[in-house]
Design an enzyme around this catalytic site. Structure first.
Site, PDB file in Angstrom:
ATOM      1  N   TRP A 204       0.840  -1.195   0.000  1.00  0.00           N
ATOM      2  CA  TRP A 204       0.000   0.000   0.000  1.00  0.00           C
ATOM      3  C   TRP A 204       0.880   1.251   0.000  1.00  0.00           C
ATOM      4  CZ3 TRP A 204      -1.264   3.608   4.148  1.00  0.00           C
ATOM      5  CH2 TRP A 204      -2.289   4.494   3.802  1.00  0.00           C
ATOM      6  N   ASP A 483     -14.284   0.764  -5.594  1.00  0.00           N
ATOM      7  CA  ASP A 483     -13.170   0.487  -4.691  1.00  0.00           C
ATOM      8  C   ASP A 483     -13.210  -0.958  -4.181  1.00  0.00           C
ATOM      9  OD1 ASP A 483     -10.951   1.063  -3.160  1.00  0.00           O
ATOM     10  OD2 ASP A 483     -11.788   2.907  -2.322  1.00  0.00           O
ATOM     11  N   ASP A 552      -2.907   5.378  -3.415  1.00  0.00           N
ATOM     12  CA  ASP A 552      -3.374   6.341  -2.410  1.00  0.00           C
ATOM     13  C   ASP A 552      -2.273   7.336  -2.080  1.00  0.00           C
ATOM     14  OD1 ASP A 552      -5.940   5.469  -2.170  1.00  0.00           O
ATOM     15  OD2 ASP A 552      -5.657   4.354  -0.317  1.00  0.00           O
TER      16      ASP A 552
HETATM   17  C1  GLA Z   1      -9.594   3.745  -0.402  1.00  0.00           C
HETATM   18  C2  GLA Z   1      -9.310   4.546  -1.631  1.00  0.00           C
HETATM   19  C3  GLA Z   1      -9.309   6.016  -1.295  1.00  0.00           C
HETATM   20  C4  GLA Z   1     -10.642   6.389  -0.709  1.00  0.00           C
HETATM   21  C5  GLA Z   1     -10.935   5.520   0.492  1.00  0.00           C
HETATM   22  C6  GLA Z   1     -12.348   5.741   1.004  1.00  0.00           C
HETATM   23  O1  GLA Z   1      -8.556   3.829   0.509  1.00  0.00           O
HETATM   24  O2  GLA Z   1      -8.111   4.158  -2.209  1.00  0.00           O
HETATM   25  O3  GLA Z   1      -9.041   6.793  -2.442  1.00  0.00           O
HETATM   26  O4  GLA Z   1     -11.648   6.251  -1.673  1.00  0.00           O
HETATM   27  O5  GLA Z   1     -10.813   4.152   0.190  1.00  0.00           O
HETATM   28  O6  GLA Z   1     -12.641   4.917   2.067  1.00  0.00           O
END
Ligand code: GLA
Length: 793
Positions: A204, A483, A552
């Site tokens: 991650w 997601d 992220d």
């Molecule tokens: C994941 C996604 C983020 C966001 C969060 C929301 O981590 O990668 O961009 O959308 O979920 O909970």
């Protein structure tokens, strides 16, 4: 495109040849894969020559000198004396593991595999590229020497992209069951071992960093066991020759159109031959095949280039744009969006969203995406997944009303979902606790406080399709961020009884069914795949959703590593990249707004920052960025992308239009060096004899960058972080230097431009390139009419 002469298949794409020989006894010998060679009536030169056999080996029953252990094979079988790792492991009707498949028949036809629609897997579509021929398929059927079990090796050759796809179908015509515990989509043997293996690894917020290993004797595995393709090891790998660079040299890429557990193995045998395989991970895999059943593996992708890693990337990018991404979206400009996640997290109201939307419109953005937290009782990540009903209290009314208000402001509206998940604190769980994946009598292992829905079950899939579909029908939603925020664990389904070894693959089949049904029902919606960032960045996802949230991690410096790694196998149109706040929420690093944009512009641009809190000067910079991106959107999203330089301190990228008239180059520097050497910018892909103009994109920089040194140029003292600095900073930014050159393509490609001197502590004027750490510039290159007085070449 595919010929068959004297027991040799010779398939050709625009620049490559692939040759297979059928041995007298029916073994398939891999003869060659590489640069295109001409058709001939005889290819003996390529055959493996065995004069007197090898010591301490097992011989083929048909030829005492032939040892399969040192033959380049197209696919290899257990118990035949080939002791390299086998692509197939299968319990036969006699409960033994010996099998021996030999040539039975073959078919050759135009287009892609005729049974694509039956495979339950996403696949490469056979669209012909404009004015050019498309694809051809070779299906070689092998049969076990004892049982009526048939193995099809299926090859599709995509002419223009120089890509070959491979997969396997196995058919059981025995009365009794067979059980497969390993079945690779592709196995290819290489005549030598002199390769480097490149993998794209991470976790991650640090996905797809390139790692290079020099191959020596032994076995190398690149795989995922998390239930998805994972952020740990991407299914794309490359093999390169020692002298291969971005521009020159031989390399090969292998990928898999699959989003589940994958497995790539590269082996160097004692005889110095190489073997590469890819397919479903054998980890926890066991598939029972009854009488008249067939099993199709996912489709693997293979490409070769002599033009270095960029050549290989161009093949992969062209293949993905023409054969993976839906034609509805392949060339469709993607909107510049504002996403509220990092601006508000779960803490938002309709008023806050509308405020963001108004500002977004003023700055030139085109869509507002409402991220997590709009449904059920979700005000943190512990509840409500599965309850896809809008929280009207939080939204100040229905979703429709909110979306219409956003539309009225002149923005499109997009929405976040996580359809494959369930929270224990949810109405759905209270109603269907058995829909969550968990092993019987064991405590479930949660991930981000949530469980996974059992997508092997039809009723669960139907629920997701109808729940998500209802929301999409209820409001003008033009984009979905799909997601998937946790890995599979406790893999088990009550519906599978004794066949739990089928769980992971059936789960992915379920994911694909759901995605297929929803994306087909809403073709006008732009879907973006996401999985805690780039945990599921693969070709399977791209068959349904044309773009993926890369990571992220939105820190521009980290993104240069992540986007670079991703770019080896995937095009810019697939990479969603956002400008976010500083200090960055993942690294706490502060990088200038312009560099955050410059890096994010090499992809599908968005913003994920509270734009209502920006200074006037920052807003001005952002509207300029958006104007620039819009003017070059086609180039950034669909241009030909190349990595020009990646060393410890630089990351230099280029996009160029198909007609070679327009190009943009990113010059990124990690650390500013005192009294640095001159930077030379060499580009590629231009027309050698065309005249170009090169200009720097106008950038703004905060006077904060100069700290207390700013006082030297000011009548009043400006202390660092002081009030005066902060007031100036709100309303004013300095403009960066402007460089402008006219030069022919050959000069720009072969000699390069000596860029202006960087700031070096000796003063500052409008020629100084003030860069420092984590800084960048964009250079625009445009073909111009020849001036009348310009000298002839
Ligand atoms: C994941 C996604 C983020 C966001 C969060 C929301 O981590 O990668 O961009 O959308 O979920 O909970």
């Amino acid at each position: 495109m595919i010929t068959f002469d004297n027991q040799v298949f010779h398939a050709r794409t625009a620049n490559t040849s692939y040759l297979i020989r059928i041995h007298d006894a029916g073994y398939l010998e891999h003869l060659y894969y590489g640069d295109k060679i001409r058709r001939a009536s005889c290819y003996d030169a390529l055959f493996e020559k065995i004069a007197a056999g090898y010591g301490n080996t097992i011989a083929a029953p048909t030829d005492s000198k032939l040892t399969l252990d040192n033959l380049c094979m197209e696919y290899s079988f257990a118990a035949t004396g080939d002791y390299r790792h086998a692509p197939l492991c299968m319990k036969m009707p006699d409960f033994g593991y010996s099998n021996d498949f030999r040539y039975h028949s073959h078919t050759i036809y135009e287009g892609t595999y005729s049974e694509n629609g039956q495979t339950k897997m996403p696949f490469a579509k056979g669209r012909a590229q404009t004015g050019k021929s498309g694809s051809a398929t070779l299906d070689i059927t092998l049969k076990d020497t004892v049982y009526p079990v048939y193995l099809h090796l299926i090859y599709t050759f995509f002419e223009q992209s120089d890509v070959i796809t491979r997969r396997v179908k196995i058919e059981n015509q025995c009365e009794k069951d067979i059980c497969i515990s390993k079945i690779m989509s592709l196995m290819m043997d290489l005549p030598d071992k002199d390769y480097n293996l490149h993998t794209f690894d991470g976790l991650w917020v640090k996905e797809r960093h390139e790692n290079k290993k020099v191959l020596v004797s032994g076995l190398y595995i690149n795989d995922s066991t998390t239930g998805s393709s994972s952020n740990r090891h991407n299914p794309f790998i490359m093999l390169s020759k020692e002298n291969c660079t971005e521009e020159h040299g031989e390399c090969m890429g292998v990928n898999l159109i699959y989003s589940g557990n994958h497995y790539e193995a590269v082996e160097v045998s004692g005889y110095g031959k190489g073997r590469v395989m890819t397919g479903i991970n054998p980890f926890q895999f066991a598939w029972t095949l009854g009488n008249n059943d067939a099993f199709y593996t996912p489709e693997a992708v293979l490409s070769y280039s002599r033009e270095g890693f960029n050549g290989l990337s161009h093949n992969m990018h062209s293949f993905i744009s023409h054969h993976i991404i839906s034609p509805d979206w392949a060339q469709r400009p993607r909107p510049i969006l504002i996403n509220n996640w990092e601006a508000t997290y779960f803490d938002f109201s309709d008023a806050k969203l509308l405020k963001i939307a108004r500002e977004a419109k003023n700055l030139g953005m085109e869509m507002l995406v409402l991220d997590d937290g709009w449904f059920g009782n979700r005000s943190d990540d512990t509840t409500s997944l599965g309850d896809w009903k809008a929280n009207e209290k939080k939204l100040g009314g229905t979703l429709k009303k909110l979306a219409e208000k956003i539309n009225k402001l002149g923005l499109q509206f997009g929405l976040w979902f996580e359809p494959e998940m369930i929270s224990e604190k949810s109405d759905l769980f209270r109603k269907h606790p058995d829909w969550a994946v968990r092993a019987p009598d064991r405590e479930a292992y949660p991930g981000r406080n949530q469980l996974v829905l059992d997508l092997t079950r039809q009723e669960v899939r139907d629920y997701i399709v109808s729940a998500v579909g209802e929301v999409l029908e209820s409001a003008p939603i033009e984009y979905v961020k799909w997601d998937m925020n946790r890995h599979l664990s406790d893999a088990y389904s009550a519906s599978l009884g004794q066949r739990q070894g089928e769980f992971c693959h059936r789960f992915i089949e379920g994911v694909y069914e759901v995605m297929n049904r929803i994306t087909t029902a809403f073709p006008q919606v732009l879907f973006e795949s996401c999985s805690s960032g780039g945990n599921r960045f693969d070709l399977g996802m791209l068959c349904y959703m044309p773009q993926i949230w890369v990571s992220d991690n939105t820190d521009a410096n980290e993104r240069t590593h992540i986007q670079r790694g991703t770019s080896f196998g995937y095009p810019l149109s697939a990479m969603a990249a956002h400008v976010s706040a500083v200090p960055n929420h993942q690294t706490l690093r502060s990088i200038s707004l312009e560099t955050r944009f410059n890096v994010a512009s090499f992809g599908v641009l968005g913003y994920e920052i509270d734009i209502t809190k920006l200074t006037r000067a920052e807003k001005k910079a952002i509207s300029e960025q958006i104007r620039f991106y819009k003017a070059h959107r086609a180039l950034f999203q669909f241009g030909t992308f190349s990595r020009l330089k990646s060393d410890d301190n630089h990351c230099i990228w280029q996009v160029i239009s198909e007609d070679q008239k327009e190009s943009i180059v990113l010059f990124y520097q990690r650390t500013g060096m005192p009294n640095a050497q001159s930077d030379v910018l060499k580009v590629s892909g231009l027309m050698a004899d065309a005249l170009y103009e090169v200009t720097t994109r106008r950038q703004f920089m905060s006077i904060r960058q100069f700290g207390s040194l700013a006082s030297q140029a000011s009548p009043v003292p400006i202390t660092d972080e002081g009030i005066i600095q902060s007031v100036i900073n709100k309303v004013y930014m300095l403009e960066s230097e402007k460089e402008q050159y006219r030069a022919y393509g050959d000069l720009l490609m072969q000699a390069g431009i000596k860029l202006g001197q960087q700031f070096g502590g000796t003063g500052y004027n409008d020629q100084t390139r003030v860069m420092g750490d984590f800084s960048s510039r964009l250079y625009e290159i445009r073909a111009v009419e020849e001036a009348e007085d310009s000298a002839p070449v």
